[in-house]
Scaffold this active site. Structure first.
Site, PDB file in Angstrom:
ATOM      1  N   ALA A   1       0.860  -1.174   0.000  1.00  0.00           N
ATOM      2  CA  ALA A   1       0.000   0.000   0.000  1.00  0.00           C
ATOM      3  C   ALA A   1       0.899   1.227   0.000  1.00  0.00           C
ATOM      4  O   ALA A   1       2.043   1.176   0.463  1.00  0.00           O
ATOM      5  CB  ALA A   1      -0.898  -0.024   1.228  1.00  0.00           C
TER       6      ALA A   1
ATOM      7  N   GLY B   1       0.627  -4.994   1.138  1.00  0.00           N
ATOM      8  CA  GLY B   1      -0.600  -5.076   0.344  1.00  0.00           C
ATOM      9  C   GLY B   1      -0.369  -5.721  -1.016  1.00  0.00           C
ATOM     10  O   GLY B   1      -1.292  -6.297  -1.598  1.00  0.00           O
TER      11      GLY B   1
ATOM     12  N   GLU C   1      -0.572  -9.315  -0.361  1.00  0.00           N
ATOM     13  CA  GLU C   1      -1.981  -9.604  -0.036  1.00  0.00           C
ATOM     14  C   GLU C   1      -2.853  -9.594  -1.296  1.00  0.00           C
ATOM     15  O   GLU C   1      -3.755 -10.428  -1.448  1.00  0.00           O
ATOM     16  CB  GLU C   1      -2.485  -8.573   0.991  1.00  0.00           C
ATOM     17  CG  GLU C   1      -1.744  -8.725   2.311  1.00  0.00           C
ATOM     18  CD  GLU C   1      -2.019  -7.598   3.297  1.00  0.00           C
ATOM     19  OE1 GLU C   1      -1.792  -6.417   2.939  1.00  0.00           O
ATOM     20  OE2 GLU C   1      -2.453  -7.879   4.415  1.00  0.00           O
TER      21      GLU C   1
ATOM     22  N   GLU D   1       4.912  -5.013   7.225  1.00  0.00           N
ATOM     23  CA  GLU D   1       4.185  -3.902   7.856  1.00  0.00           C
ATOM     24  C   GLU D   1       4.663  -3.615   9.267  1.00  0.00           C
ATOM     25  O   GLU D   1       4.601  -2.483   9.741  1.00  0.00           O
ATOM     26  CB  GLU D   1       2.675  -4.195   7.871  1.00  0.00           C
ATOM     27  CG  GLU D   1       1.998  -4.131   6.510  1.00  0.00           C
ATOM     28  CD  GLU D   1       1.911  -5.478   5.799  1.00  0.00           C
ATOM     29  OE1 GLU D   1       2.746  -6.366   6.080  1.00  0.00           O
ATOM     30  OE2 GLU D   1       1.011  -5.629   4.953  1.00  0.00           O
TER      31      GLU D   1
HETATM   32  N1  CO8 Z   1       4.553   3.131  -0.915  1.00  0.00           N
HETATM   33  C1  CO8 Z   1       4.922   4.263  -1.537  1.00  0.00           C
HETATM   34  N2  CO8 Z   1       6.055   4.365  -2.264  1.00  0.00           N
HETATM   35  C2  CO8 Z   1       6.840   3.281  -2.356  1.00  0.00           C
HETATM   36  C3  CO8 Z   1       6.519   2.077  -1.734  1.00  0.00           C
HETATM   37  C4  CO8 Z   1       5.307   2.012  -0.988  1.00  0.00           C
HETATM   38  N3  CO8 Z   1       4.875   0.891  -0.390  1.00  0.00           N
HETATM   39  N4  CO8 Z   1       7.504   1.190  -1.978  1.00  0.00           N
HETATM   40  C5  CO8 Z   1       8.414   1.813  -2.745  1.00  0.00           C
HETATM   41  N5  CO8 Z   1       8.024   3.092  -2.976  1.00  0.00           N
HETATM   42  C6  CO8 Z   1       8.712   4.123  -3.748  1.00  0.00           C
HETATM   43  C7  CO8 Z   1       9.893   4.679  -2.976  1.00  0.00           C
HETATM   44  O1  CO8 Z   1       9.490   5.678  -2.080  1.00  0.00           O
HETATM   45  C8  CO8 Z   1      10.742   5.215  -4.120  1.00  0.00           C
HETATM   46  O2  CO8 Z   1      10.197   6.431  -4.543  1.00  0.00           O
HETATM   47  P1  CO8 Z   1      11.143   7.741  -4.698  1.00  0.00           P
HETATM   48  O3  CO8 Z   1      12.088   7.382  -5.797  1.00  0.00           O
HETATM   49  O4  CO8 Z   1      10.187   8.835  -5.061  1.00  0.00           O
HETATM   50  O5  CO8 Z   1      11.832   7.913  -3.396  1.00  0.00           O
HETATM   51  C9  CO8 Z   1      10.503   4.216  -5.242  1.00  0.00           C
HETATM   52  O6  CO8 Z   1       9.289   3.540  -4.916  1.00  0.00           O
HETATM   53  C10 CO8 Z   1      11.603   3.183  -5.355  1.00  0.00           C
HETATM   54  O7  CO8 Z   1      11.754   2.567  -4.084  1.00  0.00           O
HETATM   55  P2  CO8 Z   1      13.183   2.408  -3.358  1.00  0.00           P
HETATM   56  O8  CO8 Z   1      14.086   3.519  -3.733  1.00  0.00           O
HETATM   57  O9  CO8 Z   1      12.913   2.201  -1.904  1.00  0.00           O
HETATM   58  O10 CO8 Z   1      13.696   1.060  -4.043  1.00  0.00           O
HETATM   59  P3  CO8 Z   1      14.717   0.006  -3.427  1.00  0.00           P
HETATM   60  O11 CO8 Z   1      15.078  -0.905  -4.556  1.00  0.00           O
HETATM   61  O12 CO8 Z   1      15.802   0.674  -2.693  1.00  0.00           O
HETATM   62  O13 CO8 Z   1      13.849  -0.818  -2.356  1.00  0.00           O
HETATM   63  C11 CO8 Z   1      11.898  -1.982  -1.546  1.00  0.00           C
HETATM   64  C12 CO8 Z   1      12.768  -1.610  -2.780  1.00  0.00           C
HETATM   65  C13 CO8 Z   1      12.686  -2.941  -0.659  1.00  0.00           C
HETATM   66  C14 CO8 Z   1      10.660  -2.681  -2.080  1.00  0.00           C
HETATM   67  C15 CO8 Z   1      11.538  -0.698  -0.761  1.00  0.00           C
HETATM   68  O14 CO8 Z   1      11.006   0.251  -1.680  1.00  0.00           O
HETATM   69  C16 CO8 Z   1      10.533  -0.907   0.336  1.00  0.00           C
HETATM   70  O15 CO8 Z   1      10.887  -1.414   1.380  1.00  0.00           O
HETATM   71  N6  CO8 Z   1       9.270  -0.489   0.115  1.00  0.00           N
HETATM   72  C17 CO8 Z   1       8.238  -0.526   1.105  1.00  0.00           C
HETATM   73  C18 CO8 Z   1       7.739  -1.951   1.321  1.00  0.00           C
HETATM   74  C19 CO8 Z   1       6.702  -1.968   2.409  1.00  0.00           C
HETATM   75  O16 CO8 Z   1       6.962  -1.651   3.534  1.00  0.00           O
HETATM   76  N7  CO8 Z   1       5.475  -2.380   2.033  1.00  0.00           N
HETATM   77  C20 CO8 Z   1       4.368  -2.459   2.964  1.00  0.00           C
HETATM   78  C21 CO8 Z   1       3.574  -1.181   2.935  1.00  0.00           C
HETATM   79  S1  CO8 Z   1       2.295  -1.163   4.171  1.00  0.00           S
HETATM   80  C22 CO8 Z   1       1.064  -2.086   3.461  1.00  0.00           C
HETATM   81  O17 CO8 Z   1       1.163  -2.573   2.376  1.00  0.00           O
HETATM   82  C23 CO8 Z   1      -0.183  -2.245   4.300  1.00  0.00           C
HETATM   83  C24 CO8 Z   1      -1.272  -2.984   3.534  1.00  0.00           C
HETATM   84  C25 CO8 Z   1      -2.554  -2.988   4.326  1.00  0.00           C
HETATM   85  C26 CO8 Z   1      -3.335  -1.710   4.167  1.00  0.00           C
HETATM   86  C27 CO8 Z   1      -4.783  -1.971   4.468  1.00  0.00           C
HETATM   87  C28 CO8 Z   1      -5.398  -0.879   5.295  1.00  0.00           C
HETATM   88  C29 CO8 Z   1      -6.730  -1.305   5.910  1.00  0.00           C
END
Ligand code: CO8
Length: 260
Positions: free
Chosen positions: A66, A111, A114, A134
């Site tokens: 998400a 997400g 999921e 998460e």
């Molecule tokens: N949300 C928003 N932006 C994201 C996300 C995300 N989940 N993941 C990556 N991005 C963006 C980064 O911010 C970055 O953008 P920018 O260049 O503008 O800074 C771009 O994508 C590239 O990402 P990275 O530079 O971080 O790329 P890396 O190769 O270094 O890392 C990863 C890749 C490991 C995937 C890393 O991006 C990461 O850890 N992402 C987050 C993963 C995460 O924590 N996901 C869980 C999110 S919470 C969730 O999903 C809850 C679901 C339930 C909700 C239901 C509510 C009821």
């Protein structure tokens, strides 16, 4: 129908839906949520379409979760009152009766994992990585991860993944039962589309019934599930495609399905 965060194409009888926010690793925001609901409703309503494939654009991610930037400042009351992402359980899972496949082409986190697990099955690229990270954001799965991951891979792995946020690679995911098959990344989309085409060409009522009875295994007791299976089998024996399928076998010819 025009969309901004997803791409929708029809390839014969297969609908290909691509999450299309590659710069954000296809992070899932409210707009993606609404657009996917509309795309799945259109797929379900279109009689020419028999199976769908959901994948992510780019080579890096199916969906990295998400959208954290959207969630960061959202008040708790909005999550509760808007029932954030609850529509996917209702529309992508419950009311989509035709089969669909998740083709996971990289990160499927939070997400994203999921969403992939809402599919009828997952085909994974050899580069796929699954996880429920998460906890590292101070939250927990909110779209089914704690339930579907646990049912797919068992308590030990699901608990470890949710509590540590560690990712599972494609080989481990396949051996744990999370994915149906692993395909080299370069072949993933072709393979998923061919698999979906095979399903789309099956007799439609039988495809829907097969999906429904396998899903019943997760919702019912064994006795109820077996009864449900038998009743669906009996209903299918009244279909034109049952008559055709069995006649074609006996007459050693290809069946001509009517989808009824
Ligand atoms: N949300 C928003 N932006 C994201 C996300 C995300 N989940 N993941 C990556 N991005 C963006 C980064 O911010 C970055 O953008 P920018 O260049 O503008 O800074 C771009 O994508 C590239 O990402 P990275 O530079 O971080 O790329 P890396 O190769 O270094 O890392 C990863 C890749 C490991 C995937 C890393 O991006 C990461 O850890 N992402 C987050 C993963 C995460 O924590 N996901 C869980 C999110 S919470 C969730 O999903 C809850 C679901 C339930 C909700 C239901 C509510 C009821």
């Amino acid at each position: 129908m025009s969309f901004e965060t997803i791409l929708v194409e029809q390839k014969g009888a297969v609908t290909l839906i691509t999450l299309n926010r590659p710069k954000a690793l296809n992070a899932l925001n409210s707009q993606v949520c609404a657009e996917l609901v509309a795309a799945f409703a259109a797929f379900e309503a279109d009689e020419t379409q028999g199976c769908a494939v959901l994948t992510g654009s780019g080579e890096k991610a199916f969906a990295a979760g998400a959208d954290i930037k959207e969630m960061a400042d959202k008040p708790a009351a909005d999550f509760f009152l808007q029932d954030f992402f609850a529509d996917w359980q209702a529309k992508l899972v419950k009311t989509t009766r035709k089969p669909w496949i998740a083709a996971v082409n990289g990160f499927a986190l939070g997400g994203g994992c999921e969403l992939a697990m809402m599919a009828d099955f997952i085909l994974a690229a050899d580069t796929a990585k699954f996880g429920q990270p998460e906890i590292k954001l101070g939250v927990a799965p909110g779209m089914g991860g704690s339930q579907r991951l646990t049912r797919a891979v068992g308590k030990a792995k699901a608990m470890e993944m949710c509590l540590t946020g560690r990712m599972m690679g494609a080989v481990e995911a396949e051996s744990a039962g999370l994915v149906a098959r692993i395909v080299p990344l370069a072949d993933l989309l072709d393979d998923a589309l061919k698999t979906a085409q095979t399903i789309a060409e099956m007799p439609r009522m039988a495809a829907i019934a097969n999906k429904e009875m396998v899903n019943a295994a997760f919702e019912t007791t064994l006795d109820q599930g077996l009864l449900h299976e038998r009743r669906l089998f009996q209903i299918l024996t009244a279909s034109a495609d049952k008559a055709e399928g069995m006649a074609a076998f006996v007459e050693k010819r290809a069946a001509q399905w009517q989808g009824r």
